[in-house]
Design an enzyme around this catalytic site. Structure first.
Site, PDB file in Angstrom:
ATOM      1  N   SER A 132       0.832  -1.194   0.000  1.00 22.54           N
ATOM      2  CA  SER A 132       0.000   0.000   0.000  1.00 22.54           C
ATOM      3  C   SER A 132       0.870   1.249   0.000  1.00 22.54           C
ATOM      4  O   SER A 132       2.079   1.181   0.217  1.00 22.54           O
ATOM      5  CB  SER A 132      -0.899   0.010   1.239  1.00 22.54           C
ATOM      6  OG  SER A 132      -0.108   0.306   2.383  1.00 22.54           O
ATOM      7  N   LYS A 133       0.218   2.379  -0.218  1.00 19.20           N
ATOM      8  CA  LYS A 133       0.925   3.663  -0.196  1.00 19.20           C
ATOM      9  C   LYS A 133       1.619   3.845   1.148  1.00 19.20           C
ATOM     10  O   LYS A 133       2.727   4.371   1.226  1.00 19.20           O
ATOM     11  CB  LYS A 133      -0.072   4.800  -0.441  1.00 19.20           C
ATOM     12  CG  LYS A 133       0.563   6.179  -0.277  1.00 19.20           C
ATOM     13  CD  LYS A 133      -0.393   7.292  -0.608  1.00 19.20           C
ATOM     14  CE  LYS A 133       0.278   8.648  -0.591  1.00 19.20           C
ATOM     15  NZ  LYS A 133       0.774   9.036   0.730  1.00 19.20           N
ATOM     16  N   ARG A 134       0.944   3.387   2.196  1.00 20.09           N
ATOM     17  CA  ARG A 134       1.515   3.553   3.542  1.00 20.09           C
ATOM     18  C   ARG A 134       2.867   2.843   3.710  1.00 20.09           C
ATOM     19  O   ARG A 134       3.739   3.312   4.417  1.00 20.09           O
ATOM     20  CB  ARG A 134       0.525   3.091   4.617  1.00 20.09           C
ATOM     21  CG  ARG A 134       0.074   4.283   5.459  1.00 20.09           C
ATOM     22  CD  ARG A 134      -0.938   3.907   6.490  1.00 20.09           C
ATOM     23  NE  ARG A 134      -2.154   3.390   5.885  1.00 20.09           N
ATOM     24  CZ  ARG A 134      -2.886   2.408   6.394  1.00 20.09           C
ATOM     25  NH1 ARG A 134      -2.517   1.821   7.516  1.00 20.09           N
ATOM     26  NH2 ARG A 134      -3.995   2.026   5.796  1.00 20.09           N
ATOM     27  N   GLY A 191       5.057   2.533   1.424  1.00 15.40           N
ATOM     28  CA  GLY A 191       6.022   3.418   0.789  1.00 15.40           C
ATOM     29  C   GLY A 191       6.386   4.578   1.696  1.00 15.40           C
ATOM     30  O   GLY A 191       7.569   4.909   1.851  1.00 15.40           O
ATOM     31  N   ASP A 192       5.376   5.172   2.332  1.00 18.23           N
ATOM     32  CA  ASP A 192       5.628   6.299   3.236  1.00 18.23           C
ATOM     33  C   ASP A 192       6.487   5.858   4.423  1.00 18.23           C
ATOM     34  O   ASP A 192       7.419   6.540   4.826  1.00 18.23           O
ATOM     35  CB  ASP A 192       4.296   6.870   3.759  1.00 18.23           C
ATOM     36  CG  ASP A 192       3.474   7.495   2.638  1.00 18.23           C
ATOM     37  OD1 ASP A 192       4.060   7.778   1.559  1.00 18.23           O
ATOM     38  OD2 ASP A 192       2.254   7.696   2.815  1.00 18.23           O
TER      39      ASP A 192
END
Ligand code: GLU
Length: 508
Positions: free
Chosen positions: A262-264, A266-267
């Site tokens: 998920s994007k999270r 990556g963050d």
């Protein structure tokens, strides 16, 4: 079908920035099409007006332009099967909804949201299907005149697919084999909504795949649950003969392997999960992209190609031509692929190493300007030579600055710990001798300078490490960097002497 022309499509919904998993799906379609002399279509599936996001289509097009993933037909390109934006194909879908209704494969349902809610409260695990549809308000239960009256009066309705229960539905998947589902678990999916006159994903997707003569549906695993319904739709239309082969690609998993990427993630771990930066107009959020993070498109393509597929040996570095020649759906894995973003960084490093120095130099120029260097003062030959000396040390072009700044600016400070270790009382005198020696050299080429300096050090019995490190400290500002005499050759005699003089002055 054996010798059917390969026609595949990438069919994103423009609901936001394209996730890296979608890019991988497009890439596999691209490699498959190119490897089979087939055609690749870009179709925009924008029939869900609630989820439509302005700018998303342009983002998708730009991402593929950057990556070098090209389409033969589609939005922005054209082709004889167009239009390729589903919102421009409303009339086509209406016609096919009619076909299903007339064949008795679909029906109109007038149940209001409140009525459906009431049913859900009344029947546990309510599903609109063969077991419940006769208790609902639809064209199967209402008298024909009433249905007509409702439609004429403009009552809202949906068209539902009438699924016959108790049938084993086979989906033949090129990666997963025969996937069998009993039709009783499927609900009577909504195919069309009178409210906006638009079809749902399922109907538009099938009608278009058929009309566009799609031979293979290669898409993410998240669409596998829809596949039995799609098979049934093909059959309901009587299009079995043109049914595409399916290939559901494995999920991209978190780097640790537990759950979907998920994007999270990556963050949290500091890597992009989108091809390009995306600034979300609504939330103000920024979604970082591979391009802006400094990845080379070829490296991203190579990295993604191996997330869920392998060439059957341990080869990793492959050009897009090599990937095209080797790609094979049969070698795609069934199980999810861990998103090893560190491997992506490694690929970038390898691609920089393999890229021509001139090309890397061209990418380095804007970085120089960002650091306040008037790069016009440096020839292409100069920047290229610098790149050749340091590029092995970086993963990203922007990191070249750290490795090469002293080729463009004289040191303004000297690393304290190196000064302590390498600059003694005696050093200014030795640097003075070195200056005399260097001044007298006819050629300042790396080899010649090295030979002269080494002879002088040996002749005087100086400590090699101390002298060379002090020299380096004066020229670079710290005890780091590539081969010393390559540095002096590049910056030249005058600059070298000036730097030694300055260091002696400052470190006095
Ligand atoms: N519009 C769907 C998506 O957003 C397409 C799925 C498919 O390829 O059938 O991914």
């Amino acid at each position: 079908m054996a010798d059917r022309k390969v026609r595949v499509r990438f069919a994103p919904s423009p609901t936001g920035p394209l996730h890296i998993g979608g890019v991988r799906t497009a890439l596999y379609n691209f490699l498959f099409a190119r490897g089979h002399g087939g055609e690749l279509i870009l179709r925009i599936e924008d029939t869900d007006s609630n989820r439509f996001v302005p700018g998303a289509e342009a983002y998708i097009v730009e991402a593929f332009r950057w990556l070098g993933i090209t389409f033969d037909e589609g939005v922005g390109i054209g082709g004889k099967y167009g239009p390729y934006r589903q919102s421009e194909r409303r009339d086509i879908y209406k016609e096919y909804v009619r076909v299903l209704i007339n064949k008795g494969k679909a029906y109109l349902a007038f149940d209001t949201p409140a009525e459906l809610e009431a049913k859900r409260a009344q029947i546990k695990n309510f599903q609109y299907d063969a077991s419940t549809r006769m208790q609902m308000r639809n064209s199967l239960t209402l008298p024909r005149e009433e249905v007509e009256a409702l439609v004429t009066a403009g009552a809202q309705y949906v068209v539902r697919f009438q699924i016959e229960p108790g049938e084993q539905v086979h989906v033949y998947d090129l990666i997963r084999g025969d996937v069998v589902v009993n039709s009783s678990i499927l609900d009577d999916k909504v195919l069309f909504k009178s409210a906006d006159g638009l079809p749902t994903y399922h109907l538009a997707n099938i009608v278009d795949d058929h009309l566009m003569e799609v031979s293979h549906v290669i898409r993410g695993e998240e669409w596998l649950p829809s596949a039995p319904l799609h098979v049934l739709l093909y059959r309901a239309f009587g299009w079995e003969d043109s049914m595409p082969a399916f290939a559901h690609l494995p999920l991209l998993l978190k780097p640790e392997g537990n759950g979907k990427l998920s994007k999270r993630d990556g963050d949290r771990l500091g890597f992009p999960v989108f091809p390009l930066d995306w600034h979300d107009a609504k939330s103000g959020e920024c979604f970082p992209g591979y391009r802006e993070a400094g990845y080379l498109p070829e490296a991203v393509v190579n990295f993604l190609a191996l997330l869920g597929w392998n060439p059957g040996n341990d080869e990793e570095l492959m050009s897009v031509e090599e990937l095209t020649a080797r790609f094979d759906l049969g070698r795609c894995s069934k199980s999810g692929a861990k998103f090893d973003y560190k491997k992506g960084i490694w690929f970038n490093h390898e691609y920089i190493l393999r890229m021509a120095d001139e090309a890397v130099a061209a990418l380095f120029r804007p970085v120089l300007r960002e650091h306040g260097v008037d790069d016009a003062r440096y020839s292409d030959a100069y920047v290229t030579r610098v790149v050749s000396l340091v590029k092995g040390r970086v993963n990203f072009v922007k990191e070249l600055w750290e490795q090469a700044c002293f080729f463009f600016t004289a040191p303004v400070a000297y690393a304290e710990k190196d000064v302590k270790k390498r600059w003694s009382e005696d050093t200014p005198r030795i640097m003075g001798e070195l200056t005399d020696l260097l001044s007298g050299l006819a050629s300042f080429g790396s080899k010649e300078t090295e030979a002269a300096v080494m002879a002088w050090i040996a002749g005087n019995g100086y400590h090699l490490g101390n002298v060379m490190n002090a020299f380096r400290l004066a020229v670079v500002g710290a005890c780091r960097g590539p081969h010393m005499f390559d540095i002096t050759e590049v910056i030249g005699k005058e600059e070298t002497l000036a730097r030694i003089e300055k260091a002696v002055e400052v470190l006095a």
